[in-house]
Design a protein around this motif. Structure first.
Motif, mmCIF file in Angstrom:
data_model
loop_
_atom_site.group_PDB
_atom_site.id
_atom_site.type_symbol
_atom_site.label_atom_id
_atom_site.label_comp_id
_atom_site.label_asym_id
_atom_site.label_seq_id
_atom_site.Cartn_x
_atom_site.Cartn_y
_atom_site.Cartn_z
ATOM 1 N N GLU A 149 1.320 -1.040 -0.245
ATOM 2 C CA GLU A 149 0.152 -0.108 0.301
ATOM 3 C C GLU A 149 0.843 1.074 0.009
ATOM 4 N N THR A 150 0.098 2.234 -0.481
ATOM 5 C CA THR A 150 0.971 3.550 -0.308
ATOM 6 C C THR A 150 1.379 4.013 1.035
ATOM 7 N N GLU A 181 8.684 -0.954 -9.684
ATOM 8 C CA GLU A 181 7.948 -0.286 -10.668
ATOM 9 C C GLU A 181 6.980 0.248 -10.244
ATOM 10 N N ASN A 182 6.614 -1.411 -9.912
ATOM 11 C CA ASN A 182 5.010 -0.875 -9.802
ATOM 12 C C ASN A 182 4.959 -0.098 -8.273
ATOM 13 N N LEU A 183 6.008 -0.436 -7.133
ATOM 14 C CA LEU A 183 5.561 0.280 -6.111
ATOM 15 C C LEU A 183 5.847 1.899 -6.078
ATOM 16 N N LEU A 184 6.820 2.555 -6.924
ATOM 17 C CA LEU A 184 6.680 3.562 -7.721
ATOM 18 C C LEU A 184 5.710 4.473 -8.125
ATOM 19 N N SER A 185 5.268 3.335 -9.162
ATOM 20 C CA SER A 185 4.275 4.301 -9.375
ATOM 21 C C SER A 185 2.653 4.540 -8.183
ATOM 22 N N LEU A 199 6.483 11.443 -4.385
ATOM 23 C CA LEU A 199 7.307 11.461 -3.025
ATOM 24 C C LEU A 199 8.472 10.846 -3.176
ATOM 25 N N ILE A 200 8.534 9.968 -4.747
ATOM 26 C CA ILE A 200 10.255 9.400 -4.737
ATOM 27 C C ILE A 200 10.889 10.349 -6.227
ATOM 28 N N TYR A 201 10.144 10.358 -6.689
ATOM 29 C CA TYR A 201 10.311 12.025 -7.575
ATOM 30 C C TYR A 201 11.756 12.497 -7.091
ATOM 31 N N ASP A 202 10.431 13.224 -5.988
ATOM 32 C CA ASP A 202 10.831 14.655 -4.852
ATOM 33 C C ASP A 202 12.301 14.126 -4.552
ATOM 34 N N LEU A 203 12.226 12.777 -3.969
ATOM 35 C CA LEU A 203 13.859 12.662 -2.983
ATOM 36 C C LEU A 203 14.604 12.780 -3.620
#
Length: 102
Positions: A28-29, A52-56, A61-65
């Motif tokens: 979960e997110t 990749e599934n979790l990144l989606s 958040l992930i790109y900001d980090l």
């Protein structure tokens, strides 16, 4: 320096565990956000591998980090089901980025 895995399936976790990489399985997110926070707080973790599934689930958040944190390096990896990209995804990405047909 060590790697840490955040995955959405046990097969990926077991495979990378055999290579000496610890990690967690989340779905979960909110779980992804918590796992990322915990992994980033670990001083000895230099690279976080995330499927990749979790990144989606939480790309902002992930790109900001990735853009604003010096460490750890966050890398997205495909899981055993593949990456879901089309065959020409890199060519299409370059074409869209610079406008050249390759």
């Amino acid at each position: 320096m060590r790697f840490y895995l955040i995955s959405d399936n046990v097969d990926t976790q077991v495979g990378l565990r055999l290579a000496g990489i610890d990690g967690v399985v989340v779905h979960e997110t909110a779980e992804v956000q918590k796992a990322l926070k915990e992994a980033m707080a670990m001083e000895d973790v230099a690279v976080i591998l995330i499927t990749e599934n979790l990144l989606s689930l939480c790309p902002d958040l992930i790109y900001d980090l990735k853009l604003n944190q010096k460490r750890p390096l966050i890398l997205e990896i495909p899981d055993r089901h593949g990456n879901g990209r089309t065959k020409d995804s890199i060519t299409r990405y370059v074409r869209e980025a610079i406008g050249l047909k390759i």
